[in-house]
Design an enzyme around this catalytic site. Structure first.
Site, PDB file in Angstrom:
ATOM      1  CG  MET A 150      -4.821 -14.522  37.004  1.00  0.00           C
ATOM      2  SD  MET A 150      -6.052 -14.792  35.757  1.00  0.00           S
ATOM      3  CE  MET A 150      -5.551 -13.552  34.578  1.00  0.00           C
ATOM      4  CB  SER A 151      -5.862 -15.571  43.701  1.00  0.00           C
ATOM      5  OG  SER A 151      -6.551 -16.003  44.852  1.00  0.00           O
ATOM      6  CB  SER A 152     -10.779 -18.163  43.630  1.00  0.00           C
ATOM      7  OG  SER A 152     -10.437 -19.155  42.713  1.00  0.00           O
ATOM      8  CD  GLN A 176      -2.708 -26.888  46.868  1.00  0.00           C
ATOM      9  OE1 GLN A 176      -3.446 -26.615  47.809  1.00  0.00           O
ATOM     10  NE2 GLN A 176      -3.054 -26.668  45.619  1.00  0.00           N
ATOM     11  CG  HIS A 207      -8.765 -22.451  38.474  1.00  0.00           C
ATOM     12  ND1 HIS A 207      -9.390 -21.309  38.942  1.00  0.00           N
ATOM     13  CD2 HIS A 207      -8.288 -23.083  39.566  1.00  0.00           C
ATOM     14  CE1 HIS A 207      -9.293 -21.264  40.254  1.00  0.00           C
ATOM     15  NE2 HIS A 207      -8.618 -22.317  40.665  1.00  0.00           N
ATOM     16  N   GLY A 229     -13.105 -24.159  42.592  1.00  0.00           N
ATOM     17  CA  GLY A 229     -14.045 -23.384  41.785  1.00  0.00           C
ATOM     18  C   GLY A 229     -13.729 -21.903  41.727  1.00  0.00           C
ATOM     19  CG  LEU A 254     -13.306 -22.726  37.221  1.00  0.00           C
ATOM     20  CD1 LEU A 254     -13.624 -23.523  35.954  1.00  0.00           C
ATOM     21  CD2 LEU A 254     -12.338 -23.492  38.106  1.00  0.00           C
ATOM     22  CG  HIS A 255      -8.263 -17.730  38.494  1.00  0.00           C
ATOM     23  ND1 HIS A 255      -7.087 -18.321  38.076  1.00  0.00           N
ATOM     24  CD2 HIS A 255      -8.347 -17.988  39.832  1.00  0.00           C
ATOM     25  CE1 HIS A 255      -6.480 -18.866  39.101  1.00  0.00           C
ATOM     26  NE2 HIS A 255      -7.230 -18.703  40.187  1.00  0.00           N
TER      27      HIS A 255
HETATM   28  O1  PAF Z   1      -5.585 -25.495  45.259  1.00  0.00           O
HETATM   29  C1  PAF Z   1      -6.779 -25.698  45.582  1.00  0.00           C
HETATM   30  O2  PAF Z   1      -7.722 -25.117  45.023  1.00  0.00           O
HETATM   31  C2  PAF Z   1      -7.095 -26.671  46.704  1.00  0.00           C
HETATM   32  O3  PAF Z   1      -6.173 -26.586  47.716  1.00  0.00           O
HETATM   33  C3  PAF Z   1      -7.246 -28.131  46.209  1.00  0.00           C
HETATM   34  C4  PAF Z   1      -5.928 -28.671  45.661  1.00  0.00           C
HETATM   35  C5  PAF Z   1      -8.312 -28.215  45.145  1.00  0.00           C
HETATM   36  C6  PAF Z   1      -7.668 -29.036  47.386  1.00  0.00           C
HETATM   37  O4  PAF Z   1      -8.887 -28.639  47.911  1.00  0.00           O
END
Ligand code: PAF
Length: 281
Positions: A183-185, A152, A36, A30, A32-33
């Site tokens: 961009m990052s939350s 990730q 996303h 969540g 969001l930016h």
């Molecule tokens: O990248 C993220 O926001 C989180 O690591 C994810 C993939 C939704 C898992 O919680």
């Protein structure tokens, strides 16, 4: 449409599949930016029905990390997601996802050891465990992740391959602010001065690229030393790591060749930011 429980989510997805819809899935925490939203738009291009999950996953945060401070705004997220083409938001409570203590964990070896794995030793098992659970809940055809979390993405691709998840994974490019900050939350957690100094991350990546492309420097340690030097001018920045690795297996390299990942994490006050560049030499 916001769905809070797994049973209803499954019923809706099954209904969509019966009607022949393909399902795209964008997992998020969540706040969001544009990054996303680019994933949602890509999912909408390739699928009939797009599911966005918004779940701040407690098991991927370490004991002294920012779980409580992690920004949340479901109302704003709902509007942005809808405008980008999302059909369903899955926003469960923690008790819905973890009704009983977990006795099962999904662990990807080796790829999780360098980079963020070093300073966040339990982070990736939290990510792979929740992503496995979400993949099973949503049963999508395709899932979308951002390249900003390059490690990730690599870990999830390997997990999906090793465990035969029937899902295609797409990694979408990093979306940046006009001045280059990825961009990052977490960017909203920076104060004014920290926000200025956060440019050290992108600046150091640009410097590394110039050293490789323009000056032909192929020794990773020389490049890392110059990046450290560059960042040391930004007095609020505390380097967590800077690494240059083989992109395929995330192993250290002696010389720069083939596809490489230059990645770094920097702490600015309590906020930890990451950024990276993937280059083919
Ligand atoms: O990248 C993220 O926001 C989180 O690591 C994810 C993939 C939704 C898992 O919680």
């Amino acid at each position: 449409m916001i769905i809070k429980d797994i049973k209803t989510l499954r019923e809706i997805i099954k209904g969509e599949k019966r009607r022949g819809s393909s399902i795209g899935f964008v997992p998020t925490m969540g706040y969001l930016h544009e990054g996303h939203l680019s994933l949602i738009r890509e999912a909408k291009k390739e699928n009939d029905f797009v599911v966005l999950s918004i779940f701040v996953n407690p098991i991927q945060f370490g004991p002294n990390e920012d779980l409580e401070q992690y920004p949340r705004d479901i109302k704003r997220d709902t509007e942005l997601a809808k405008a980008a083409g999302c059909d369903l938001i899955f926003n469960p409570e923690v008790d819905e996802v973890f009704p009983k203590p977990l006795k099962t964990k999904v662990i990807v070896e080796e790829l999780t050891e360098p980079l963020c794995g070093r300073s966040r030793p339990t982070h990736f098992q939290g990510v792979t465990t929740i992503v496995s659970k979400l993949f099973n809940m949503v049963a999508a055809d395709r899932a979308y992740f951002g390249q900003k979390d390059a490690q990730q993405a690599a870990v999830i691709i390997k997990m999906a391959e090793d465990l035969n998840f029937d899902i295609a994974i797409t990694v979408c490019p990093i979306v940046r602010e006009e001045d280059g900050l990825a961009m990052s939350s977490r960017n909203v957690m920076l104060n004014k001065e920290e926000r200025k100094q956060a440019l050290a991350l992108y600046g150091s990546l640009e410097l590394a690229e110039d050293m490789i492309v323009k000056e032909g420097i192929l020794d990773p340690q020389t490049i890392i030393a110059k990046m450290e030097d560059f960042i040391s001018d930004y007095r609020l920045c505390q380097i967590d790591y800077i690494e240059i690795l083989d992109f395929e297996n995330l192993q250290e390299i002696k010389e720069i060749q083939g596809k490489i990942l230059i990645a770094l994490a920097v702490k600015l006050g309590p906020t930890r930011l990451i950024d990276n560049k993937i280059m083919g030499v």
